[in-house]
Motif scaffolding. Structure first.
Motif, PDB file in Angstrom:
ATOM      1  N   LEU A  92       0.885  -1.296   0.041  1.00 33.15           N
ATOM      2  CA  LEU A  92       0.160   0.003   0.081  1.00 33.15           C
ATOM      3  C   LEU A  92       0.871   1.283  -0.006  1.00 33.15           C
ATOM      4  O   LEU A  92       0.150   2.412   0.021  1.00 33.15           O
ATOM      5  CB  LEU A  92      -0.837   0.041   1.283  1.00 33.15           C
ATOM      6  CG  LEU A  92      -1.852  -1.067   1.165  1.00 33.15           C
ATOM      7  CD1 LEU A  92      -2.767  -1.106   2.755  1.00 33.15           C
ATOM      8  CD2 LEU A  92      -2.901  -1.157  -0.041  1.00 33.15           C
ATOM      9  N   GLU A  93       2.160   0.915  -0.171  1.00 36.53           N
ATOM     10  CA  GLU A  93       2.868   2.299  -0.083  1.00 36.53           C
ATOM     11  C   GLU A  93       3.667   2.735  -1.393  1.00 36.53           C
ATOM     12  O   GLU A  93       3.952   3.689  -1.437  1.00 36.53           O
ATOM     13  CB  GLU A  93       4.232   1.991   1.145  1.00 36.53           C
ATOM     14  CG  GLU A  93       3.608   1.790   2.633  1.00 36.53           C
ATOM     15  CD  GLU A  93       4.436   1.258   3.484  1.00 36.53           C
ATOM     16  OE1 GLU A  93       5.601   1.292   3.249  1.00 36.53           O
ATOM     17  OE2 GLU A  93       4.216   1.026   4.594  1.00 36.53           O
ATOM     18  N   THR A  94       3.791   1.665  -2.202  1.00 33.31           N
ATOM     19  CA  THR A  94       4.594   1.782  -3.413  1.00 33.31           C
ATOM     20  C   THR A  94       3.715   1.588  -4.408  1.00 33.31           C
ATOM     21  O   THR A  94       2.879   0.743  -4.297  1.00 33.31           O
ATOM     22  CB  THR A  94       5.779   1.110  -3.351  1.00 33.31           C
ATOM     23  OG1 THR A  94       5.756  -0.056  -3.672  1.00 33.31           O
ATOM     24  CG2 THR A  94       6.843   1.672  -2.175  1.00 33.31           C
ATOM     25  N   LEU A  95       3.820   1.930  -5.865  1.00 27.35           N
ATOM     26  CA  LEU A  95       3.208   1.370  -6.863  1.00 27.35           C
ATOM     27  C   LEU A  95       4.008   0.119  -7.276  1.00 27.35           C
ATOM     28  O   LEU A  95       3.151  -0.747  -8.254  1.00 27.35           O
ATOM     29  CB  LEU A  95       3.242   2.582  -7.953  1.00 27.35           C
ATOM     30  CG  LEU A  95       2.406   2.214  -9.213  1.00 27.35           C
ATOM     31  CD1 LEU A  95       0.875   2.037  -8.819  1.00 27.35           C
ATOM     32  CD2 LEU A  95       2.585   3.472 -10.241  1.00 27.35           C
ATOM     33  N   VAL A  96       5.299   0.190  -7.237  1.00 32.81           N
ATOM     34  CA  VAL A  96       5.799  -1.019  -7.699  1.00 32.81           C
ATOM     35  C   VAL A  96       5.626  -2.525  -7.118  1.00 32.81           C
ATOM     36  O   VAL A  96       5.170  -3.358  -7.972  1.00 32.81           O
ATOM     37  CB  VAL A  96       7.422  -0.988  -7.625  1.00 32.81           C
ATOM     38  CG1 VAL A  96       8.143  -2.192  -8.198  1.00 32.81           C
ATOM     39  CG2 VAL A  96       7.935   0.301  -8.236  1.00 32.81           C
ATOM     40  N   ASP A  97       5.099  -2.589  -5.899  1.00 33.09           N
ATOM     41  CA  ASP A  97       4.846  -3.717  -5.463  1.00 33.09           C
ATOM     42  C   ASP A  97       3.542  -4.341  -5.874  1.00 33.09           C
ATOM     43  O   ASP A  97       3.170  -5.514  -6.022  1.00 33.09           O
ATOM     44  CB  ASP A  97       5.043  -3.900  -3.685  1.00 33.09           C
ATOM     45  CG  ASP A  97       6.334  -3.557  -3.456  1.00 33.09           C
ATOM     46  OD1 ASP A  97       7.375  -4.726  -3.846  1.00 33.09           O
ATOM     47  OD2 ASP A  97       6.820  -2.832  -2.687  1.00 33.09           O
ATOM     48  N   PRO A  98       2.476  -3.385  -5.882  1.00 31.68           N
ATOM     49  CA  PRO A  98       1.098  -3.930  -6.311  1.00 31.68           C
ATOM     50  C   PRO A  98       1.146  -4.374  -7.770  1.00 31.68           C
ATOM     51  O   PRO A  98       0.650  -5.399  -8.262  1.00 31.68           O
ATOM     52  CB  PRO A  98       0.292  -2.760  -6.215  1.00 31.68           C
ATOM     53  CG  PRO A  98       0.638  -1.835  -5.234  1.00 31.68           C
ATOM     54  CD  PRO A  98       2.144  -2.157  -5.509  1.00 31.68           C
ATOM     55  N   LEU A  99       1.970  -3.565  -8.682  1.00 24.20           N
ATOM     56  CA  LEU A  99       2.342  -3.952 -10.036  1.00 24.20           C
ATOM     57  C   LEU A  99       2.928  -5.476 -10.382  1.00 24.20           C
ATOM     58  O   LEU A  99       2.593  -6.160 -10.860  1.00 24.20           O
ATOM     59  CB  LEU A  99       2.907  -3.020 -10.874  1.00 24.20           C
ATOM     60  CG  LEU A  99       2.159  -1.678 -10.983  1.00 24.20           C
ATOM     61  CD1 LEU A  99       2.738  -0.739 -11.486  1.00 24.20           C
ATOM     62  CD2 LEU A  99       0.880  -2.007 -11.941  1.00 24.20           C
ATOM     63  N   LEU A 100       3.917  -5.637  -9.275  1.00 26.05           N
ATOM     64  CA  LEU A 100       4.716  -6.883  -9.309  1.00 26.05           C
ATOM     65  C   LEU A 100       3.643  -8.201  -8.969  1.00 26.05           C
ATOM     66  O   LEU A 100       3.774  -9.141  -9.460  1.00 26.05           O
ATOM     67  CB  LEU A 100       5.944  -7.038  -8.354  1.00 26.05           C
ATOM     68  CG  LEU A 100       7.033  -6.091  -8.964  1.00 26.05           C
ATOM     69  CD1 LEU A 100       8.080  -6.035  -7.723  1.00 26.05           C
ATOM     70  CD2 LEU A 100       7.748  -6.678 -10.078  1.00 26.05           C
ATOM     71  N   LEU A 101       2.776  -7.959  -7.801  1.00 25.26           N
ATOM     72  CA  LEU A 101       1.756  -8.656  -7.475  1.00 25.26           C
ATOM     73  C   LEU A 101       0.828  -8.955  -8.471  1.00 25.26           C
ATOM     74  O   LEU A 101       0.532 -10.254  -8.821  1.00 25.26           O
ATOM     75  CB  LEU A 101       1.095  -8.312  -6.234  1.00 25.26           C
ATOM     76  CG  LEU A 101       0.205  -9.351  -5.481  1.00 25.26           C
ATOM     77  CD1 LEU A 101       1.024 -10.680  -5.268  1.00 25.26           C
ATOM     78  CD2 LEU A 101      -0.505  -8.686  -4.384  1.00 25.26           C
ATOM     79  N   LEU A 102       0.586  -8.010  -9.442  1.00 26.42           N
ATOM     80  CA  LEU A 102      -0.316  -8.371 -10.456  1.00 26.42           C
ATOM     81  C   LEU A 102       0.276  -9.001 -11.457  1.00 26.42           C
ATOM     82  O   LEU A 102      -0.450 -10.072 -12.070  1.00 26.42           O
ATOM     83  CB  LEU A 102      -0.941  -6.717 -11.025  1.00 26.42           C
ATOM     84  CG  LEU A 102      -1.729  -6.983 -12.207  1.00 26.42           C
ATOM     85  CD1 LEU A 102      -3.079  -7.546 -11.641  1.00 26.42           C
ATOM     86  CD2 LEU A 102      -2.005  -5.480 -12.836  1.00 26.42           C
ATOM     87  N   LEU A 103       1.616  -8.915 -11.900  1.00 27.01           N
ATOM     88  CA  LEU A 103       2.185  -9.674 -12.551  1.00 27.01           C
ATOM     89  C   LEU A 103       2.174 -11.044 -12.301  1.00 27.01           C
ATOM     90  O   LEU A 103       1.920 -12.138 -13.111  1.00 27.01           O
ATOM     91  CB  LEU A 103       3.769  -9.002 -13.052  1.00 27.01           C
ATOM     92  CG  LEU A 103       4.560  -9.990 -13.709  1.00 27.01           C
ATOM     93  CD1 LEU A 103       4.102  -9.883 -15.172  1.00 27.01           C
ATOM     94  CD2 LEU A 103       5.865  -9.358 -13.562  1.00 27.01           C
ATOM     95  N   ALA A 104       2.698 -11.335 -11.073  1.00 31.34           N
ATOM     96  CA  ALA A 104       2.314 -12.599 -10.555  1.00 31.34           C
ATOM     97  C   ALA A 104       0.978 -13.442 -10.812  1.00 31.34           C
ATOM     98  O   ALA A 104       0.963 -14.573 -11.080  1.00 31.34           O
ATOM     99  CB  ALA A 104       2.967 -12.618  -8.970  1.00 31.34           C
ATOM    100  N   ALA A 105       0.037 -12.590 -10.389  1.00 30.28           N
ATOM    101  CA  ALA A 105      -1.351 -13.049 -10.618  1.00 30.28           C
ATOM    102  C   ALA A 105      -1.768 -13.312 -12.057  1.00 30.28           C
ATOM    103  O   ALA A 105      -2.177 -14.604 -12.190  1.00 30.28           O
ATOM    104  CB  ALA A 105      -2.038 -11.896 -10.123  1.00 30.28           C
ATOM    105  N   LEU A 106      -1.150 -12.612 -13.046  1.00 29.91           N
ATOM    106  CA  LEU A 106      -1.241 -12.877 -14.400  1.00 29.91           C
ATOM    107  C   LEU A 106      -0.677 -14.159 -14.775  1.00 29.91           C
ATOM    108  O   LEU A 106      -1.308 -15.124 -15.487  1.00 29.91           O
ATOM    109  CB  LEU A 106      -0.921 -11.741 -15.158  1.00 29.91           C
ATOM    110  CG  LEU A 106      -1.963 -10.539 -14.935  1.00 29.91           C
ATOM    111  CD1 LEU A 106      -1.386  -9.225 -15.726  1.00 29.91           C
ATOM    112  CD2 LEU A 106      -3.407 -10.614 -15.507  1.00 29.91           C
ATOM    113  N   ALA A 107       0.515 -14.215 -14.322  1.00 32.04           N
ATOM    114  CA  ALA A 107       1.574 -15.396 -14.727  1.00 32.04           C
ATOM    115  C   ALA A 107       0.679 -16.483 -13.982  1.00 32.04           C
ATOM    116  O   ALA A 107       0.793 -17.880 -14.731  1.00 32.04           O
ATOM    117  CB  ALA A 107       2.883 -15.055 -14.306  1.00 32.04           C
TER     118      ALA A 107
END
Length: 175
Positions: A92-107
């Motif tokens: 909830l503090e950065t934009l990078v970590d949610p985007l990385l989590l989204l990438l993992a979810a898509l994969a």
């Protein structure tokens, strides 16, 4: 056999992935796996249904291709998951970590979509054998969950991942 093997892979992955998530991303994100599996499997069902309605229903070769693709996609997704530098405390503090989590979810969604497509395609193509194919999905799911638990206990997480990835490959073999 394809429906049994694909269902074993789905449930095996649902048992295995919370271990990965709880270790890599804290335990409170482990529930995410079940939602991801259900969404991916449902999307795979929509793909199979759409193909059936358009007159291009999945045949045995397409189902085998889905199973092979799911096994490979699962291993690639796990390799990506363990290498992504996601900091769960900073979601909830950065934009990078949610985007990385989204990438993992898509994969991780890709193998579930492929497995869902294979299972729903098998059910659609079963005709008069619908009851036995449907029963095979339940038997496969139960077998996959139990086999994953045994593999985790006896072989460890890495080897259990290989076992789960191999489950959909059992589909082309007659039972």
């Amino acid at each position: 056999a394809a429906a049994l093997a694909a269902s074993a892979g789905v449930l095996g992955a649902q048992v295995l992935l919370p271990r990965f998530f709880s270790i890599l991303l804290w335990y409170h994100l482990a529930f995410f796996v079940v939602s991801l599996a259900m969404a991916g499997f449902a999307f795979g069902g929509l793909i199979a249904r759409r193909r059936e309605r358009s007159g291009r229903a999945l045949d045995a070769d397409a189902a085998r291709a889905c199973l092979a693709g799911a096994s490979l996609a699962f291993l690639v997704a796990l390799a990506l998951l363990v290498r992504l530098p996601v900091d769960a405390s900073a979601l909830l503090e950065t934009l990078v970590d949610p985007l990385l989590l989204l990438l993992a979810a898509l994969a991780l969604a890709v193998p579930f979509v492929l497995l869902g497509t294979g299972v729903c395609g098998s059910l659609a193509a079963s005709g008069a054998r619908l009851g036995s194919v449907y029963a095979a999905t339940f038997a496969g799911g139960a077998a996959g969950a139990v086999l994953c638990l045994l593999a985790l206990e006896l072989l460890g997480t890495r080897r259990a991942a290989a076992v789960v990835a191999a489950l959909p490959q059992l589909g082309p073999f007659p039972l």
